[in-house]
Design an enzyme around this catalytic site. Structure first.
Site, PDB file in Angstrom:
ATOM      1  N   CYS A  87      10.257 -60.833 -22.999  1.00  0.00           N
ATOM      2  CA  CYS A  87       9.935 -61.868 -23.266  1.00  0.00           C
ATOM      3  C   CYS A  87       9.617 -62.326 -24.759  1.00  0.00           C
ATOM      4  CB  CYS A  87       8.497 -62.281 -22.340  1.00  0.00           C
ATOM      5  SG  CYS A  87       8.159 -63.967 -22.433  1.00  0.00           S
ATOM      6  N   HIS A 204       9.567 -60.783 -16.535  1.00  0.00           N
ATOM      7  CA  HIS A 204       8.595 -59.972 -16.746  1.00  0.00           C
ATOM      8  C   HIS A 204       8.426 -58.818 -15.373  1.00  0.00           C
ATOM      9  CE1 HIS A 204       6.332 -61.361 -20.046  1.00  0.00           C
ATOM     10  NE2 HIS A 204       6.694 -62.553 -19.670  1.00  0.00           N
ATOM     11  N   GLU A 206       7.165 -55.827 -15.769  1.00  0.00           N
ATOM     12  CA  GLU A 206       6.022 -55.236 -15.802  1.00  0.00           C
ATOM     13  C   GLU A 206       4.949 -56.108 -14.783  1.00  0.00           C
ATOM     14  OE1 GLU A 206       6.867 -57.402 -17.794  1.00  0.00           O
ATOM     15  OE2 GLU A 206       5.233 -58.033 -19.058  1.00  0.00           O
TER      16      GLU A 206
END
Lengths: 232, 80
Positions: A87, A204, A206
């Protein structure tokens, strides 16, 4: 066992997500690295996390690129060290010219925060070697400037060199105008450099590590990374 | 001391979503005479330099290193 470094800029807000994902889900050694640090000794893999470094002033990532640690990150990457920008991290790596292209405001001008689908486009990278080509991931995005742009020549070279790792798609894996929600050129969600050690991606992974939080589709990407690091 | 005025604009070939949105809003206001809107940035700098050309050189370096992203933007400099 590889040690991961997560860089913290003023305004980073996915640094703890990345730390949690690596430490508590993947059971790896992780260290936070402050943007003023210049010592990357003992770090095997760098994560440049999401957020709004320096308030996104001027352009996303434009100021962060000149912070002290980024000079070391560039050296680390140039020596072949793996660097993953997620990002805002992707935006910073673009500004640092570690990967080609630029980010523009989303085509519809809105900040988009939702779960999207992306497709793995090549298994030829340490990030995707454990995935399958065409594999579909349900992963969150949250950005206002994720409209990837690159010149025609640049795009051709990304395609010719198999540097596009992920594209936005729909639930069936098809590339549609609607699934390319931010207007990125060629539906690009993630690319690597010619050395294939640097990854920039807007989604994302994660934040998609545990079923209880919605999706664990991000996990195979980090498993792929760990496998690649252990055999390297 | 010189004053530098810098205009950073999106390259003509690049779609400008902000400009398009502003254009649409102007049309809603009935200003149909406006046929195109492009939005850029205006930046003012105070520069310590011995000459105008030296000042311009410093500002050019500031633009290409930081103030503009030449992948998608052009810049124009005016020194006073």
């Amino acid at each position: 066992m590889a040690t991961f470094g997560v860089i913290v800029f003023p305004g980073s807000n996915c640094d703890h997500d990345a730390y949690h994902a690596m430490k508590h889900v993947m059971n790896c050694d992780v260290k936070f690295l402050w943007h003023k640090d210049t010592d990357l000794a003992g770090i095997d893999f760098l994560i440049v996390p999401g957020g709004f470094s320096y308030g996104d002033y001027l352009r996303s990532g434009a100021i962060a690129r000149f912070s002290p640690i980024m000079q070391e990150v560039v050296k680390f990457a140039e020596k072949g060290g793996p660097v993953m920008g997620i990002c805002n991290g992707f935006q910073i790596l673009l500004e640092a010219h570690l990967i080609p292209g630029a980010m523009m405001h989303n085509q519809k001008l809105r900040h988009v925060c939702k779960d999207i689908y992306m497709r793995c486009e090549t298994t030829d990278s340490l990030y995707t070697s454990g995935l399958e080509k065409g594999q579909i991931f349900n992963i969150p995005v949250s950005h206002g400037e994720g409209n990837f742009f690159i010149s025609d020549d640049g795009l051709k070279s990304l395609q010719d060199n198999d540097q596009v790792l992920f594209r936005y798609c729909d639930a069936n894996g098809d590339l549609t105008e609607e699934s390319n929600f931010n207007g990125s050129i060629d539906s690009i969600a993630g690319i690597t450099n010619t050395g294939r050690n640097v990854l920039g991606m807007m989604p994302h992974p994660e934040r998609a590590m545990e079923k209880i939080l919605g999706s664990e589709d991000g996990k195979p990407i980090f498993e792929s990374i760990l496998n690649s690091l252990s055999v390297a | 001391m010189y004053k530098a005025k810098v205009n950073v604009t999106l390259r003509p070939s690049i779609l400008d979503p902000k400009g398009k949105a502003a254009h649409h809003a102007l049309q809603n206001l009935g200003l149909n005479q406006v046929s195109k809107v492009r939005i850029g940035k205006f930046i003012e700098l105070d520069v310590e330099a011995d000459s105008e050309s030296a000042a311009k050189e410093i500002v050019e370096s500031a633009c290409s290193k930081l103030l503009a992203n030449e992948v998608m933007e052009d810049f124009e400099i005016e020194i006073e």
